[in-house]
Design a protein around this motif. Structure first.
Motif, PDB file in Angstrom:
ATOM      1  N   GLU A  44       4.153  -1.482  -5.574  1.00 23.71           N
ATOM      2  CA  GLU A  44       4.125  -2.947  -5.477  1.00 23.71           C
ATOM      3  C   GLU A  44       2.960  -3.427  -4.621  1.00 23.71           C
ATOM      4  N   GLU A  46       1.828  -6.646  -2.119  1.00 21.07           N
ATOM      5  CA  GLU A  46       2.387  -7.729  -1.316  1.00 21.07           C
ATOM      6  C   GLU A  46       1.329  -8.815  -1.153  1.00 21.07           C
ATOM      7  N   GLU A  63       5.286 -17.768  -7.332  1.00 22.91           N
ATOM      8  CA  GLU A  63       6.036 -16.581  -7.764  1.00 22.91           C
ATOM      9  C   GLU A  63       5.935 -16.385  -9.271  1.00 22.91           C
ATOM     10  N   SER A  70       1.887  -9.709 -12.637  1.00 23.35           N
ATOM     11  CA  SER A  70       2.612  -8.426 -12.554  1.00 23.35           C
ATOM     12  C   SER A  70       2.756  -7.792 -13.931  1.00 23.35           C
ATOM     13  N   GLN A  76       4.587  -4.545  -9.671  1.00 24.77           N
ATOM     14  CA  GLN A  76       5.326  -5.662  -9.082  1.00 24.77           C
ATOM     15  C   GLN A  76       4.496  -6.308  -7.971  1.00 24.77           C
ATOM     16  N   ILE A  77       4.511  -7.627  -7.937  1.00 31.95           N
ATOM     17  CA  ILE A  77       3.842  -8.365  -6.861  1.00 31.95           C
ATOM     18  C   ILE A  77       4.915  -9.110  -6.076  1.00 31.95           C
ATOM     19  N   GLU A  78       5.080  -8.745  -4.818  1.00 37.51           N
ATOM     20  CA  GLU A  78       6.001  -9.434  -3.922  1.00 37.51           C
ATOM     21  C   GLU A  78       5.241 -10.580  -3.274  1.00 37.51           C
ATOM     22  N   VAL A  79       5.807 -11.770  -3.294  1.00 39.22           N
ATOM     23  CA  VAL A  79       5.115 -12.954  -2.796  1.00 39.22           C
ATOM     24  C   VAL A  79       5.801 -13.475  -1.540  1.00 39.22           C
ATOM     25  N   GLU A  80       5.005 -13.717  -0.500  1.00 39.73           N
ATOM     26  CA  GLU A  80       5.456 -14.405   0.708  1.00 39.73           C
ATOM     27  C   GLU A  80       4.644 -15.689   0.809  1.00 39.73           C
TER      28      GLU A  80
END
Length: 142
Positions: A44, A46, A63, A70, A76-80
């Motif tokens: 992934e 981030e 997102e 993604s 997978q790309i986790e977004v904050e």
């Protein structure tokens, strides 16, 4: 390193976010080990998006944009998404994120160097605290 084809897609994602939210945007960065390529090929990624003020619809849109990317890169790309005030609070109080950002980050967008400067100030403060701790330890042995 992040494969060049993935890097291009991440910059395209950043460009889309910038086009839509430039007035509220402070910075976009990749953080964690993935920023330097220290993950499995399908690991992934981030993504950190720092804004002037937090906006839930914007967060959902970012997102969704990341999800589209993604699917294109098969990772997978986790977004904050954080406001700049929340970002400063987090890096002042959560050591794990500070360490990830201090060592592993790649800035995709930071026109005023606000993210870079906040990270550098935090790294300097950690270094000063560490030196004071070492000094106290050596003084206690005397």
């Amino acid at each position: 390193m992040i494969p060049p084809s993935v890097d291009v897609k991440l910059h395209q994602l950043a460009d889309k976010i910038i086009q839509r939210y430039k007035d509220n945007l402070v910075a976009i960065a990749i953080f964690g080990a993935s920023s330097k390529g220290y993950v499995y090929p399908k690991g992934e990624i981030e993504l950190l998006v720092v804004t002037r003020s937090y906006n839930e619809p914007m967060h959902r849109d970012v997102e969704n944009l990341a999800l589209d990317t993604s699917l294109e890169i098969n990772r997978q790309i986790e977004v904050e998404v954080l406001s700049f005030d929340d970002f400063r609070y987090v890096i002042s109080n959560f050591l794990r994120l500070v360490l990830e950002l201090a060592v592993f980050y790649k800035i995709l967008y930071d026109p005023l160097d606000e993210l870079k400067n906040a990270i550098e100030r935090t790294k300097m403060n950690l270094s000063k605290k560490s030196k004071r701790r070492r000094k106290r330890k050596t003084e206690s042995y005397d």
